[in-house]
Write a protein that holds these residues in place. Structure first.
Motif, PDB file in Angstrom:
ATOM      1  N   LEU A  40       0.826  -1.299  -0.111  1.00  0.00           N
ATOM      2  CA  LEU A  40       0.024   0.161  -0.241  1.00  0.00           C
ATOM      3  C   LEU A  40       0.782   1.189  -0.140  1.00  0.00           C
ATOM      4  O   LEU A  40       1.822   1.318   0.966  1.00  0.00           O
ATOM      5  CB  LEU A  40      -0.887  -0.023   1.160  1.00  0.00           C
ATOM      6  N   VAL A  57      -7.579  -0.993   5.138  1.00  0.00           N
ATOM      7  CA  VAL A  57      -6.524  -1.924   4.181  1.00  0.00           C
ATOM      8  C   VAL A  57      -6.077  -2.894   5.308  1.00  0.00           C
ATOM      9  O   VAL A  57      -5.885  -4.136   4.968  1.00  0.00           O
ATOM     10  CB  VAL A  57      -5.447  -1.180   3.559  1.00  0.00           C
ATOM     11  N   GLY A 274     -10.637   1.313   1.792  1.00  0.00           N
ATOM     12  CA  GLY A 274      -9.719   0.449   2.174  1.00  0.00           C
ATOM     13  C   GLY A 274      -9.728  -1.004   1.804  1.00  0.00           C
ATOM     14  O   GLY A 274      -9.105  -1.788   1.287  1.00  0.00           O
TER      15      GLY A 274
END
Length: 303
Positions: A40, A57, A274
């Motif tokens: 990421l 995420v 996310g």
């Protein structure tokens, strides 16, 4: 049993236990298989919105069994490029990227493309390179929500300031487009439109200058809550009564709306952006069909 036999029995048991222990050490433990790694690259972690996005995420990657490497671009496109190069060197399975600038990020996306590493963009799109999917709110619709609200609250006329985000970012372009679409058929006049780079301190500084230059201001629309909160501070310091509308519905902005100091904010769901980014990444990595654009719902927060 004789002492000699006892020693032999005990010795045999010890040997057997050691053999079992060593054998267990040689065999891979259940769940130790190599996990795929997702990278990421986030535009900045100095902004509550993107912190929430990163948390979404992280939680989803953990739940789905992926390793995760997070790199902060610190709102710098050159750092963003370096971050992607690092992930390419690490041979990650897929890169999630929240671009600093939708145009500048093309170079980073192209580097990943050349290494055959798929890319999914979050919140802000890429103007070039190959992206397998884009997960984001409908920023044009959100800008229209804010514009419609201001038009209604001002009874279709008044003078408005627009604080823009980072030049070149798709969120800046789309939110501005939606806002101006909403006010085009009204008698509202945009008397100032300046960038404050999605930053609270810049929002404060830019708004202070606009307040000095403009005697009459009825409302401010800021492309994100950080700028809105900076502008609100400048307005409060000036003693003037000006409506402020933001975008993102961060915790600070929601509190300001609840207290009545800010009129409204458009609510995105950064954690959901996310987590959905990880979900679509997993679908791609397991050869499932995915959409090129994954929309995330918005709402207007007014209380």
């Amino acid at each position: 049993m004789s002492n000699i036999k006892k020693v032999l029995v005990v010795g045999g048991l010890i040997s057997l236990m050691l053999a079992i222990f060593v054998g267990c050490g040689d065999a891979p433990a259940e769940g130790d298989e190599d996990k795929e790694t997702i990278g990421l690259v986030v535009s900045t972690l100095n902004n509550p919105f993107f912190v929430s996005l990163e948390e979404g995420v992280e939680e989803e990657a953990e739940d789905m069994g992926y390793d995760l490497t997070v790199l902060d671009s610190q709102d710098d496109s050159s750092q963003e490029l370096s971050n992607v190069e690092d992930l390419v060197q690490q041979e990650v399975s897929l890169i999630l990227i929240n671009p600093v600038d939708s145009e500048a990020v093309e170079s980073a996306v192209t580097i990943a493309n050349d290494a055959d590493i798929p890319v999914v963009t979050l919140d802000r799109s890429s103007e070039g390179g190959e992206v397998v999917s884009h997960v984001a709110s409908d920023n044009v619709a959100g800008g229209e929500m804010a514009g419609d609200f201001i038009v209604d609250e001002l009874d279709n006329e008044g003078k408005v300031v627009e604080l823009e985000g980072v030049p070149g970012a798709s969120a800046t372009r789309d939110r501005g487009e939606g806002f101006n679409n909403a006010i085009d058929d009204s008698d509202l006049e945009v008397i100032a439109s300046q960038t404050a780079n999605f930053n609270r301190q810049e929002g404060l500084s830019v708004m202070e200058n606009i307040l000095q230059a403009e005697e009459e201001i009825d409302a401010v629309f800021a492309h994100n809550d950080e700028m809105a909160l900076g502008a609100l501070r400048a307005i409060e310091d000036s003693g003037r009564d000006i409506m402020v509308v933001g975008f993102d519905a961060t915790d600070d902005a929601r509190e300001a709306v609840s207290e009545g100091s800010m009129a409204a904010t458009v609510a995105q769901q950064p954690e959901l952006i996310g987590s959905m980014g990880v979900e679509v990444s997993s679908d791609f990595l397991t050869d499932e069909e995915i959409d090129e654009y994954i929309p995330v719902e918005l709402e207007l927060v007014t209380e």
